[in-house]
Design an enzyme around this catalytic site. Structure first.
Site: not given
Ligand SMILES: Cc1cc2nc3c(=O)[nH]c(=O)nc-3n(C[C@H](O)[C@H](O)[C@H](O)COP(=O)(O)OP(=O)(O)OC[C@H]3O[C@@H](n4cnc5c(N)ncnc54)[C@H](O)[C@@H]3O)c2cc1C
Length: 390
Positions: A170, A254-255, A350, A352
């Protein structure tokens, strides 16, 4: 350390038409704010893993926070163009620590649109002043992309909700004074059982975990959050019970535009920095830019960044008219994040070995950009959204 040279407007495409003179005046103000209150401190905040609370209050005082919030709550009642300018200046300075866009353009709109009048009066003026910092908690340790699989629950108990569960990743999590928690109020109903409930920091049972260590965005605090029998009054519900998913979907364009706007400016700025670098740097007795391979790489990058700038501005203009669709926002987010990562990797190459050094901006920008393909809906999820329209 290298310095910032790109001005941001029109460098790639000629004059941009999406902003008016008032927007550009606001840009001057935001730019001065960043140069004075953010840039000099950012390396320290990267070491600290968090920005200061003070910069939030300074941003509030300077009118940088919540430009779109209506004036009755302390905002400027302005359009999203003003928010876009703040996002562009963050990208221009490569100061990714202050989570202002998340607060102003993602969290605050939910509260302004959906909170009770009393809660709006209580929270929004302080959010505009930078005294209350907002966060939104959707993701859980066991799920991110598939929101309907969330396990955090909010059970009604008279005039309270009792929240149990945990969230992770978060943004603004350590600093947050108010968190919009996405929780199941009807666990059997899948996405139709999700509600958005505001939980103030300090509510008994609500604890913040550690500030998570990331590979980039070092100055931005990112946290686990835990909820154990957290009781909040029903007035903290946003909108109607079980409609949370539809509210999330409504605000997602918007996000995603926030990420697209940042990507467009990031590419423009880092391209310029790379050009400056390869003009100076010598190899085999000549500037690195004089190798045709490198000039062609940069020419391709410039062409792509220019094309993306036009598309991102088009999406921004549509959003200013209230016409940005979920599909186009997903397209902008997908293309921006993917192209930015590809170009930043080329730019780093670029540079290095210097590109790999944290004191050079390209290395930090490269690491910061990586998350663009993951958060706000991953690139794969964006492809799903676009794919459904085929
Ligand atoms: C720095 C950072 C800040 C963040 N800030 C917030 C925040 O403020 N609030 C919040 O709620 N969340 C936040 N997140 C969480 C972020 O939104 C999630 O990490 C993201 O939605 C992916 O979910 P997951 O990590 O559970 O990956 P997963 O859903 O487990 O996905 C794993 C992999 O599977 C792939 N995948 C998933 N579904 C499918 C599909 N249908 N088809 C093909 N591939 C798929 C994904 O693309 C990914 O490559 C943040 C994350 C980070 C790293």
């Amino acid at each position: 350390m290298d310095t910032i040279t790109a001005t941001g407007s029109g460098r790639l495409t000629g004059p941009r038409t999406v902003y008016n003179a008032d927007h550009e005046m606001f840009r001057d103000q935001v730019r001065r704010f960043f140069e004075k209150h953010v840039v000099p401190h950012h390396r320290q905040w990267e070491r600290d893993g968090i920005v200061s609370r003070e910069v939030w209050r300074q941003a509030g005082e300077a009118g940088i926070l919540c430009p779109m919030l209506s004036e009755e709550y302390g905002g400027a009642g302005a359009d999203f163009g003003y928010s876009a300018i703040v996002i562009e200046e963050i990208a221009r300075t490569n100061c990714t620590g202050p989570g202002f866009p998340l607060h102003s353009d993602i969290v605050v709109p939910y509260i302004e649109d959906l909170a009770t009048p009393a809660r709006k009066r209580e929270w929004l003026p302080k959010m505009a002043a930078g005294e209350i910092i907002g966060a939104i908690a959707m993701t859980e340790p066991g799920m991110g992309s598939d929101l309907k699989a969330m396990r955090t629950t909010a059970q009604r108990d008279d005039d309270h909700y009792v929240i149990n569960g945990s969230k992770t990743f978060i943004s603004n999590g350590q600093l947050a004074d108010l968190v919009i928690v996405c929780a199941k109020t009807d666990p059997a109903a899948g996405r139709k059982g999700i509600s958005l409930i505001c939980v103030p920091a300090g509510t008994p049972g609500f604890t913040k975990g550690r500030n998570l260590e990331k590979i980039g965005l070092h100055a931005q605090d990112t946290s686990e959050l835990f909820f154990e029998d957290v009781r909040v009054p029903v007035e903290n519900l946003l909108g109607e019970e079980n409609k949370g998913f539809s509210y999330l979907i409504r605000n997602l364009p918007q996000e995603r535009l926030v990420i697209a706007v940042r990507a467009a400016m990031g590419m423009e700025v880092m391209l310029q920095k790379t050009v400056d670098y390869v003009k100076e740097r010598q190899a085999f007795g000549q500037p690195v830019i004089d190798f045709q391979h490198n000039r062609f790489k940069l020419a391709d990058a410039k062409a792509q960044a220019a094309m993306y700038r036009v598309f991102a501005d088009h999406c921004l203009a549509l959003h200013l008219r209230g016409e940005l669709t979920v599909e186009l926002a997903a397209t902008a987010k997908l293309l921006g994040a993917e192209m930015q990562n590809k170009l930043f990797d080329d730019f780093l190459q670029l540079h290095g070995g210097y590109g790999y050094m944290a004191e050079y901006e390209i290395g930090r920008a490269w690491a910061d950009a990586r998350v663009g393909r993951i958060y706000g809906g991953s690139s794969e999820v964006m492809r799903e959204i676009i794919g459904r329209t085929l």
